[in-house]
Design a protein around this motif. Structure first.
Motif, mmCIF file in Angstrom:
data_model
loop_
_atom_site.group_PDB
_atom_site.id
_atom_site.type_symbol
_atom_site.label_atom_id
_atom_site.label_comp_id
_atom_site.label_asym_id
_atom_site.label_seq_id
_atom_site.Cartn_x
_atom_site.Cartn_y
_atom_site.Cartn_z
ATOM 1 N N ASP A 42 0.809 -1.222 0.000
ATOM 2 C CA ASP A 42 0.000 0.000 0.000
ATOM 3 C C ASP A 42 0.839 1.267 0.000
ATOM 4 O OD1 ASP A 42 -2.458 -1.402 0.084
ATOM 5 O OD2 ASP A 42 -2.157 -1.757 2.214
ATOM 6 N N GLU A 43 2.049 1.168 0.520
ATOM 7 C CA GLU A 43 2.881 2.370 0.649
ATOM 8 C C GLU A 43 4.351 1.985 0.622
ATOM 9 O OE1 GLU A 43 3.619 5.909 3.941
ATOM 10 O OE2 GLU A 43 1.984 4.507 4.206
ATOM 11 N N TYR A 44 5.159 2.865 0.075
ATOM 12 C CA TYR A 44 6.612 2.709 0.083
ATOM 13 C C TYR A 44 7.160 3.524 1.244
ATOM 14 C CZ TYR A 44 11.451 3.601 -1.264
ATOM 15 O OH TYR A 44 12.806 3.734 -1.273
ATOM 16 N N LEU A 45 7.902 2.878 2.096
ATOM 17 C CA LEU A 45 8.471 3.530 3.267
ATOM 18 C C LEU A 45 9.973 3.278 3.260
ATOM 19 C CD1 LEU A 45 6.909 4.741 5.833
ATOM 20 C CD2 LEU A 45 7.676 2.691 6.962
ATOM 21 N N THR A 46 10.763 4.316 3.503
ATOM 22 C CA THR A 46 12.221 4.148 3.523
ATOM 23 C C THR A 46 12.812 4.751 4.782
ATOM 24 O OG1 THR A 46 14.291 4.626 2.390
ATOM 25 C CG2 THR A 46 12.527 6.241 2.121
ATOM 26 N N LEU A 47 13.816 4.081 5.307
ATOM 27 C CA LEU A 47 14.516 4.621 6.466
ATOM 28 C C LEU A 47 15.575 5.635 6.056
ATOM 29 C CD1 LEU A 47 14.827 1.425 8.674
ATOM 30 C CD2 LEU A 47 13.111 3.236 8.776
ATOM 31 N N ASP A 48 15.668 5.932 4.761
ATOM 32 C CA ASP A 48 16.509 7.032 4.297
ATOM 33 C C ASP A 48 15.892 8.375 4.671
ATOM 34 O OD1 ASP A 48 18.405 5.352 3.181
ATOM 35 O OD2 ASP A 48 17.471 5.381 1.209
ATOM 36 N N ASP A 49 14.583 8.377 4.939
ATOM 37 C CA ASP A 49 13.894 9.576 5.414
ATOM 38 C C ASP A 49 14.207 9.733 6.905
ATOM 39 O OD1 ASP A 49 11.599 11.644 5.163
ATOM 40 O OD2 ASP A 49 10.993 10.366 6.849
ATOM 41 N N PHE A 50 14.840 10.828 7.276
ATOM 42 C CA PHE A 50 15.320 10.997 8.641
ATOM 43 C C PHE A 50 14.203 11.004 9.677
ATOM 44 C CE2 PHE A 50 18.967 12.965 6.317
ATOM 45 C CZ PHE A 50 19.860 11.942 6.594
ATOM 46 N N THR A 51 13.041 11.528 9.340
ATOM 47 C CA THR A 51 11.911 11.529 10.272
ATOM 48 C C THR A 51 11.437 10.106 10.543
ATOM 49 O OG1 THR A 51 11.229 13.689 9.438
ATOM 50 C CG2 THR A 51 9.592 12.436 10.689
ATOM 51 N N THR A 52 11.323 9.318 9.487
ATOM 52 C CA THR A 52 10.915 7.917 9.638
ATOM 53 C C THR A 52 11.956 7.141 10.431
ATOM 54 O OG1 THR A 52 9.758 8.033 7.520
ATOM 55 C CG2 THR A 52 10.225 5.845 8.373
ATOM 56 N N LEU A 53 13.223 7.341 10.101
ATOM 57 C CA LEU A 53 14.307 6.667 10.821
ATOM 58 C C LEU A 53 14.284 7.018 12.303
ATOM 59 C CD1 LEU A 53 16.857 4.915 10.847
ATOM 60 C CD2 LEU A 53 18.149 6.959 10.215
ATOM 61 N N ALA A 54 14.117 8.291 12.616
ATOM 62 C CA ALA A 54 14.081 8.725 14.018
ATOM 63 C C ALA A 54 12.904 8.096 14.755
ATOM 64 C CB ALA A 54 14.006 10.248 14.094
ATOM 65 N N SER A 55 11.771 8.005 14.096
ATOM 66 C CA SER A 55 10.593 7.396 14.692
ATOM 67 C C SER A 55 10.836 5.928 15.030
ATOM 68 C CB SER A 55 9.407 7.534 13.737
ATOM 69 O OG SER A 55 8.288 6.857 14.216
ATOM 70 N N PHE A 56 11.445 5.208 14.102
ATOM 71 C CA PHE A 56 11.720 3.794 14.333
ATOM 72 C C PHE A 56 12.823 3.579 15.364
ATOM 73 C CE2 PHE A 56 9.054 3.042 10.730
ATOM 74 C CZ PHE A 56 8.577 1.748 10.914
ATOM 75 N N LYS A 57 13.791 4.476 15.413
ATOM 76 C CA LYS A 57 14.840 4.367 16.421
ATOM 77 C C LYS A 57 14.296 4.628 17.818
ATOM 78 C CE LYS A 57 19.274 5.343 14.263
ATOM 79 N NZ LYS A 57 20.376 6.325 14.195
ATOM 80 N N ALA A 58 13.432 5.636 17.935
ATOM 81 C CA ALA A 58 12.901 6.029 19.234
ATOM 82 C C ALA A 58 11.929 5.001 19.796
ATOM 83 C CB ALA A 58 12.225 7.386 19.133
ATOM 84 N N ASP A 59 11.081 4.457 18.944
ATOM 85 C CA ASP A 59 10.040 3.532 19.405
ATOM 86 C C ASP A 59 9.670 2.567 18.278
ATOM 87 O OD1 ASP A 59 7.946 2.240 20.667
ATOM 88 O OD2 ASP A 59 6.591 3.954 20.609
#
Length: 71
Positions: A42-59
């Motif tokens: 349904d969606e392409y998600l990348t951890l190259d996006d710093f906001t997404t990466l920070a979200s996954f790192k934090a929680d």
């Protein structure tokens, strides 16, 4: 890439997550975006996006919990 597309499609049928891992510029993002356009994701998600990466790192659990669709 067609061979790998079929492998990923098969994997998505068995597992809730499939990791695309490989060297730079070999078509991982292109493959993932093709799966979105074919309706397999349904969606392409990348951890190259710093906001997404920070979200996954934090929680990590919280970041996954809010995903209600195939990513």
């Amino acid at each position: 890439m067609i061979y790998f597309k079929e492998l990923v499609k098969e994997s998505l049928g068995f597992f809730p997550a499939t990791l695309l891992l490989g060297a730079r510029q070999i078509g991982k993002s292109t493959l993932a975006k093709a799966l979105v356009s074919e309706g397999l994701l349904d969606e392409y998600l990348t951890l190259d996006d710093f906001t997404t990466l920070a979200s996954f790192k934090a929680d990590p659990d919280g970041a996954l919990a809010v995903l209600k669709h195939r990513v």
